[in-house]
Design a protein around this motif. Sequence first.
Motif, short mmCIF file in Angstrom:
data_model
loop_
_atom_site.label_atom_id
_atom_site.label_comp_id
_atom_site.label_asym_id
_atom_site.label_seq_id
_atom_site.Cartn_x
_atom_site.Cartn_y
_atom_site.Cartn_z
N TRP A 101 -4.11 1.68 -1.91
CA TRP A 101 -4.24 3.09 -1.54
C TRP A 101 -5.20 3.90 -2.40
O TRP A 101 -5.86 4.81 -1.92
CB TRP A 101 -2.87 3.75 -1.49
N PHE B 202 -0.33 -2.22 1.29
CA PHE B 202 0.47 -1.38 0.42
C PHE B 202 -0.12 -1.22 -0.98
O PHE B 202 0.35 -0.40 -1.76
CB PHE B 202 1.88 -1.95 0.28
N ILE B 203 -1.08 -2.06 -1.32
CA ILE B 203 -1.56 -2.01 -2.71
C ILE B 203 -3.06 -1.73 -2.76
O ILE B 203 -3.76 -2.22 -3.64
CB ILE B 203 -1.22 -3.30 -3.48
N PHE C 221 -0.27 6.52 -0.52
CA PHE C 221 0.61 5.35 -0.40
C PHE C 221 1.06 5.20 1.04
O PHE C 221 1.24 4.09 1.53
CB PHE C 221 1.83 5.49 -1.32
N GLY D 95 12.66 5.94 -4.48
CA GLY D 95 11.71 5.32 -5.39
C GLY D 95 10.51 6.23 -5.63
O GLY D 95 10.03 6.38 -6.76
N ALA E 76 16.48 0.07 3.07
CA ALA E 76 15.18 -0.30 2.49
C ALA E 76 14.26 0.92 2.46
O ALA E 76 13.59 1.18 1.45
CB ALA E 76 14.55 -1.44 3.29
N THR F 9 10.86 -4.91 0.04
CA THR F 9 11.00 -3.49 -0.33
C THR F 9 10.87 -3.32 -1.84
O THR F 9 10.18 -2.42 -2.32
CB THR F 9 12.36 -2.98 0.14
N LEU G 165 8.44 1.27 5.36
CA LEU G 165 8.38 1.31 3.90
C LEU G 165 7.32 2.26 3.35
O LEU G 165 7.39 2.64 2.19
CB LEU G 165 8.14 -0.11 3.35
N VAL H 280 15.32 3.23 -0.24
CA VAL H 280 14.87 2.79 -1.56
C VAL H 280 13.47 3.35 -1.83
O VAL H 280 13.18 3.86 -2.91
CB VAL H 280 14.85 1.25 -1.64
N MET H 281 12.61 3.30 -0.79
CA MET H 281 11.26 3.81 -0.98
C MET H 281 11.26 5.33 -1.14
O MET H 281 10.46 5.89 -1.89
CB MET H 281 10.36 3.42 0.20
N PHE I 292 9.44 -5.21 -3.97
CA PHE I 292 8.06 -5.46 -4.42
C PHE I 292 7.21 -4.21 -4.23
O PHE I 292 6.48 -3.78 -5.13
CB PHE I 292 7.49 -6.64 -3.65
N PHE I 293 7.30 -3.60 -3.06
CA PHE I 293 6.48 -2.41 -2.80
C PHE I 293 6.92 -1.24 -3.66
O PHE I 293 6.09 -0.44 -4.11
CB PHE I 293 6.54 -2.02 -1.32
N PHE I 294 8.21 -1.15 -3.89
CA PHE I 294 8.73 -0.10 -4.76
C PHE I 294 8.15 -0.24 -6.16
O PHE I 294 7.63 0.72 -6.74
CB PHE I 294 10.26 -0.18 -4.77
N GLY J 86 5.44 -1.85 -6.93
CA GLY J 86 4.00 -1.61 -6.82
C GLY J 86 3.69 -0.13 -6.88
O GLY J 86 2.81 0.31 -7.62
#
Lengths: 280, 104, 609
Positions: free
Chosen positions: C343, C340-341, C293, A34, A27, B80, C241, A30-31, B82-84, B86
């Motif tokens: 930033w 997370f949204i 972020f 990403g 995970a 994950t 994350l 991925v970030m 979803f945040f990716f 975003g």
Amino acid sequence: MDIPYTVLPRRDTGLYNAKLGIWLFLASEVMLFGALFSAYILLRVGSYPGVWPHGILNVPVGTLNTMVLICSSVTVVLAWAALKANDFAKYRKIQLVTVLCALAFVCIKSYEYYDKFTHYEVVMKDGRVIDGHLVRKEGGGQVVNGRKQPPEFIVLHGVEFPAEMKAAGMAKIPLLEAIEKKSGHHAEHKEFRVAWSDTTRVQNYGPWHNTYLAIYFTLTALHALHVIGGAAVIFWIWGPGAAMWKTDPERYTNRVEVSGLFWHFVDLVWIFLFPILYLL
Amino acid sequence: MTDQNAHHGNHGIKGYLLVFFGLIIGTIITVAAWKVHLPTLFLTVLVALIIATVKASMVAAWFMHLANEQRMIYAILGLTFFFFLGMMLLTVWAYGDAPKIHLP
Amino acid sequence: MSHQAPAQSHAAHAHDSHHGGGHHDAGFWRTYIFSTDHKVIGIQYGVTSLLFLFFGFALMLAMRWQIAYPGKPMPVVGALLEGVLGPIAAGGVMTPDLYNTFGAMHGTIMVFLGVVPLGFAAFGNYLVPLQIGAIDMAFPRINMASFWSFLIGGMVMFVSFFIPGGAAQGGWTSYSPLATSIPTDGQTWWILAMVLIITSSLLGSVNFIATVIQLRAPGMTWMRMPFFTWAQFVTAFILLLAFPPLEAAAVMQLMDKVFHASFYLPTGLLIGGQLADISGGGSPLLWQHLFWFLAHPEVYVLILPAIGMVGEILANNTRKPLFGYRSLVYSVLAVGFISFIVWAHHMYLTGMGTRISTFFQTTTLIISIPSVIILTCLFLSLWGGSIRFNSAMLFALAFLPMFGIGGLTGLPLGFNFSDLLLHDSYYVIAHFHYVVAPGTIFALFAGVYFWFPKMSGRKMNEWLGKIHFAGSFVFMNLVFFPMFAQGVAGMSRRMSDGGVSYMLNDMTADVLGRLPKEVVEANIGISTAAFLLGVAQIPFIINFFWSIFRGEKVTSNNPWDATTLEWQTPTPPPHGNFDKPIKVYRGPYEYSVPGAARDYLPQNEPNRS
């Protein structure tokens, strides 16, 4: 006093620890990738029209590497299935192919890197631009005051663009077809012997050359590190770590599964890297 | 464990090989689509990304066994993803929404 | 510290410690240095991060001297700095370059090497496995790797002060192109250290999440988990994350710095009036997006473990269940998710469009809802309690209004129109320091006082603790409250002369953009308070070391009469933690249950049938 669920799954989650651990790790991966993909998009969308280069990379070689990685991905899962079916000898054979594929991938990638690092763009004092692969250097190379002297001549095999094209801001566009289409000039591949003293700028196609190559090198180098790391772990489990098959076969199978999950992820990243870097 | 073994028996191996051929064919189609030079860049990007997504889904679903995984893994990956999305979409939006500066 | 255990009077307990002491076979190095025991690693993290906190504070004191008395040689330490760092501190005076170095490193060290490792890694490592009734973390060796990666990262960061040119100077935010174009290697070292620290936090967060999901004791359902563990769980997800994008960003900045790529360097960039020799085509905003972020969720990484600790301490010292345990849990989850949204509210001034500004403004204000729910629940937990005012509780109580001030003053920064005025002013400094310094750090102090007896078997001295609290509380506010006024008056942050060059000496024609004299002179008062704040920490340092060896021994494993599982172990807990199989029968805060024999029911106490 052992930590529970290292081998058998916990009832309510249905997972053993390492499997949950590797998925959490993936995970975060991925970030990581990403963010780099986002950077790619932003840099590309933000570039001035016509500046983003195309066709720098060798597509057949890239396709070959994609195939190699796909092969390793299927062998890694087949090897695990063989272990599940208690066939250790078969696992040994198939997993060896995985490691060899990983090796092949890294070798092919190194060749591609080498190709880029010997690919030069030379800007002459009279404004001409010569773009081609290094054949040899002549003279120079001695160390004076701790600094290596540049060669007297460099010999390149490539094409030449006339000065007026640089003035039009096109010399930075390496896509030959585009240049030829725009200018009607048909560039001919041949060897050029260039005196260093006639040049104003000699630069190879490293990450410093343009933003596309910067993201290309960053993404593929990071991916290659993952390939090397993953292959090292798979190899370790395959070779020195295989004694565990005798003492704790279930845990051993889990290890193969977990390393395989990582390997599939590496493959998955490449599936996206290949089109966006080579083709688009 | 026995039922799981049965699940990953010969049937499983056949599935893996099918996915393998699917991936190879997908790669060939991607390169072919690039060769024929689709009329617009948008179309080229779209086709390449659709094929890549299909291939990636195949790897994830069969090779990584995500087609048949525990709920906890789905939850983590959903979060994950979803945040990716975003991160990617909001960044691109922020870029696109910025007032354009016209240089002389 | 487990060698002190056999000295305990408790017979059964001494036996168990001895049993756990079977680990001593592994020898000194494997037991105390390269340990895989979560408690030892927690203490290692704790000691290291306390040292870094102290170091970061010292950097700030040097800066405060320069702000109050710009250009004057520093007393006492000036000669030392000149001797160690060379011409960058010529004559014992803090040059602007040195000020920038200290500023960048103060922020970096406090956030990444001080507060996060102390709140998340130290307390988390020590307490989470205990609170869920596990014998260790899910991956003990990865846990050890996490600590060593952190320590090496911290070392790299520290050593970078002594390389030619000194450490990073681009601020803790390291905005490119500034950070890339400063012609020293400090930024490269900064990036390498950050990659190590990010690796450490990645390994740590995987471990925490796996531990909480997999290793909860029988009966420890999700809604029976102590609030602190919940906060740690959410924090671990944020780290997992949000940090990788910063890692990606750092790798790209490394490419810019070392391989002369142009990820963040735009076409036509001028450095020192010269057109930079770069390929160009990069985007400075890309760095800001990827940095924030991480860095906005990082704020919640700083605050959530602190909130969790305050929750535990409040419930224990009010002898009441936490008010709205479920609301607290859901709010923490919501905060983690929304963090997370939001930033880009740090980037209103970058010329963002109106629509995207509105989006981030909206999410920013939405996140204040669960934050306010958390704070309200904690306040309401006090209602009707018979409060024990010990040192831990005093700090925990002080956390509430301090965090409240920090949070509420954030609202004008969340609205883009008011942020345009306040951006990069001392108002911002005051706002986030109220959240982190009197907020989080007070909670961390509370945690140290509260869990010290479990870790060492001895209580800390209450009298010294109260002096420490009084001094910290008074001077913390004297330092940060005036900064709100300075910021609103227009004083910018990151000025190495504290605003003197903008001071309005007389009413000239050119008044615009000038600072009233009083605003600049307030720096002297603030710096004095900062120095006294340092003095106020002396009782804590004395107390800490004195109590390890001479503190009052605890007479029971549960000196605070607490309910959660970490108090149901021997003191200090041996390797393997529990001396009996743990089964959980009830929620975490069953204090003053009507009809019960005692005013607390431990989670592992069976129901009477």
